[in-house]
Design an enzyme around this catalytic site. Structure first.
Site, PDB file in Angstrom:
ATOM      1  N   THR A 200      43.320  38.079  53.750  1.00  0.00           N
ATOM      2  CA  THR A 200      42.438  37.075  53.162  1.00  0.00           C
ATOM      3  C   THR A 200      41.045  37.129  53.784  1.00  0.00           C
ATOM      4  O   THR A 200      40.905  37.349  54.980  1.00  0.00           O
ATOM      5  CB  THR A 200      43.044  35.676  53.394  1.00  0.00           C
ATOM      6  OG1 THR A 200      44.342  35.630  52.822  1.00  0.00           O
ATOM      7  CG2 THR A 200      42.176  34.592  52.789  1.00  0.00           C
ATOM      8  N   ARG A 228      53.918  33.944  42.918  1.00  0.00           N
ATOM      9  CA  ARG A 228      53.725  33.306  44.231  1.00  0.00           C
ATOM     10  C   ARG A 228      52.247  33.037  44.505  1.00  0.00           C
ATOM     11  O   ARG A 228      51.377  33.853  44.247  1.00  0.00           O
ATOM     12  CB  ARG A 228      54.296  34.216  45.323  1.00  0.00           C
ATOM     13  CG  ARG A 228      54.132  33.669  46.746  1.00  0.00           C
ATOM     14  CD  ARG A 228      52.914  34.213  47.436  1.00  0.00           C
ATOM     15  NE  ARG A 228      52.816  33.767  48.841  1.00  0.00           N
ATOM     16  CZ  ARG A 228      51.759  33.961  49.620  1.00  0.00           C
ATOM     17  NH1 ARG A 228      50.713  34.597  49.146  1.00  0.00           N
ATOM     18  NH2 ARG A 228      51.762  33.528  50.875  1.00  0.00           N
ATOM     19  N   GLY A 230      49.711  31.446  47.661  1.00  0.00           N
ATOM     20  CA  GLY A 230      49.642  31.018  49.049  1.00  0.00           C
ATOM     21  C   GLY A 230      48.651  29.894  49.259  1.00  0.00           C
ATOM     22  O   GLY A 230      48.359  29.117  48.347  1.00  0.00           O
ATOM     23  N   ASP A 231      48.094  29.817  50.463  1.00  0.00           N
ATOM     24  CA  ASP A 231      47.230  28.696  50.811  1.00  0.00           C
ATOM     25  C   ASP A 231      45.784  28.880  50.388  1.00  0.00           C
ATOM     26  O   ASP A 231      45.042  27.909  50.303  1.00  0.00           O
ATOM     27  CB  ASP A 231      47.279  28.451  52.322  1.00  0.00           C
ATOM     28  CG  ASP A 231      46.681  29.622  53.099  1.00  0.00           C
ATOM     29  OD1 ASP A 231      47.156  30.751  52.924  1.00  0.00           O
ATOM     30  OD2 ASP A 231      45.733  29.402  53.883  1.00  0.00           O
ATOM     31  N   THR A 251      43.374  32.005  57.120  1.00  0.00           N
ATOM     32  CA  THR A 251      44.013  33.260  56.744  1.00  0.00           C
ATOM     33  C   THR A 251      45.345  33.349  57.474  1.00  0.00           C
ATOM     34  O   THR A 251      45.428  33.023  58.658  1.00  0.00           O
ATOM     35  CB  THR A 251      43.143  34.484  57.111  1.00  0.00           C
ATOM     36  OG1 THR A 251      43.887  35.689  56.857  1.00  0.00           O
ATOM     37  CG2 THR A 251      42.716  34.477  58.571  1.00  0.00           C
ATOM     38  N   GLY A 252      46.386  33.750  56.776  1.00  0.00           N
ATOM     39  CA  GLY A 252      47.675  33.839  57.440  1.00  0.00           C
ATOM     40  C   GLY A 252      48.837  33.704  56.474  1.00  0.00           C
ATOM     41  O   GLY A 252      48.696  33.908  55.269  1.00  0.00           O
ATOM     42  N   GLY A 254      50.683  31.967  54.209  1.00  0.00           N
ATOM     43  CA  GLY A 254      50.261  30.811  53.440  1.00  0.00           C
ATOM     44  C   GLY A 254      51.246  29.677  53.335  1.00  0.00           C
ATOM     45  O   GLY A 254      50.859  28.498  53.324  1.00  0.00           O
TER      46      GLY A 254
END
Length: 366
Positions: A200, A228, A230-231, A251-252, A254
């Site tokens: 990200t 899917r 994510g965050d 970032t990571g 999510g």
């Protein structure tokens, strides 16, 4: 001063001090700051050639310079965030736009979001394909629609109406990402096993007008299925900006960032810290509300130390780690602090301020 209560006496004394200070001294020099990231994860020196290391640092510096140029020229935070992220979306080294990871079906599904700290307006898109710059689409959702988030076919139809640049599917492809998907399927690995990092990209900025903004863009996780998300496009999880506290891009992994509500959680804790500090200082701290921010609730403003902000960010990232999640965040504050917090071995990152800070880094010991 007989006849006046103690609080009134203190307030009058504070006003006397304020008026005694020359006007030039009361007007602080306009400050700006910016922080950027290109993903966090298992990033170790021994796994990087000198050429790769140099290439990533150069790419980060070029993106950082684009944001700096906007802010140094008196531009607004939203434009600085956009300038950074569009460049990273075009760089195949990062998992956003061109160079995005492949889904299980061999396609690319892109997510992005942006938020204005002055008004708390926000825009986000999820699961879009063919959009060269998802961050521009997210901003269009914020400025040219009554919505905050659009997804899939609907978001793509809106992009076409707005005249945003489209690219064919193969434009987003890279061999490294394709190899990761193939290895994942053959060896029955998870996305965490094939992705060296969570790719990200994001940027946060404070402009010389005192306004903040945050933006995030991603291709998600290798081999993702079933639509899917994510965050990154979730306001409050991967992106958040509020002039009263901070601007954050994450970032990571999510799913964990969503569960913790990382971005807003950090900003909310910073607001609470300011409130507590102002309250402890009694009524000598005035309530500051700019006319431009009249729609926002009054909040006593108190300058927070760099260390306090770092501690709060680290505490929230520790919560993510305790649940089993990895990743990091970038953050700027109204004071101009530009900070990082991550619980991985590395994060592609950079920051610059009007005070002369200018740096890019990769590993956790930098």
């Amino acid at each position: 001063m007989r006849g006046f209560s103690a609080p009134i006496v203190r307030a009058l004394a504070a006003l006397c001090v304020a008026f005694a200070v020359p006007a030039a001294a009361q007007e602080a020099e306009p400050r700006w700051s910016i922080a950027i990231h290109g993903g966090a994860g298992t990033i170790a020196r021994e796994n990087m050639t000198p050429e790769q290391d140099a290439a990533y640092r150069a790419a980060l510096q070029q993106a950082l310079d684009a944001g700096k140029a906007v802010l140094a020229g008196g531009g607004v935070a939203l434009d600085a965030v956009e300038a950074v992220i569009t460049r990273l979306e075009d760089d195949e080294k990062f998992n956003a736009g061109r160079g995005a990871v492949f889904t299980w079906d061999g396609t690319h599904e892109l997510d992005s979001s942006i938020m204005d700290g002055r008004t708390r307006e926000a825009g986000a898109v999820a699961g879009v394909t063919g959009i060269r710059h998802p961050i521009l689409l997210a901003r269009k959702v914020m400025t040219d629609s009554p919505h905050v988030m659009l997804a899939g076919d609907g978001a793509e139809a809106f992009a076409a109406e707005q005249g945003l640049e489209l690219m064919p599917p193969e434009w987003f492809d890279t061999e490294a990402r394709r190899e990761a998907l193939e290895r994942m399927k053959v060896e029955k690995l998870s996305a965490l096993d094939v992705d060296i990092k969570f790719g990200t990209v994001g940027a946060v900025a404070l402009d010389s007008h005192g306004d903040m903004a945050a933006g995030t863009s991603t291709g998600g996780m290798t081999g993702k299925r079933w639509g899917r998300i994510g965050d990154a496009p979730v306001i409050g999880a991967g992106t958040y900006a509020d002039n009263r506290s901070c601007a954050i891009s994450a970032t990571g992994w999510g799913e964990y960032f969503i569960r913790v509500g990382v971005a807003q959680e950090i900003c909310t804790r910073l607001r609470l810290e300011r409130f507590i500090d102002a309250t402890l200082a009694a009524d000598r701290i005035p309530t500051l509300v700019s006319p431009d921010h009249a729609d926002l609730p009054d909040m006593p403003m108190q300058r927070l130390a760099d260390g306090t902000t770092q501690d709060i960010a680290d505490d929230v990232m520790d919560e993510v780690k305790a649940l089993g999640g990895d990743g990091g965040i970038i953050l700027v504050t109204p004071e101009g602090h530009a900070l990082f917090s991550f619980n991985t071995s590395g994060m592609y990152r950079g920051r610059a301020t009007s005070d002369g800070v200018n740096e890019v880094a990769i590993y956790s010991d930098e």
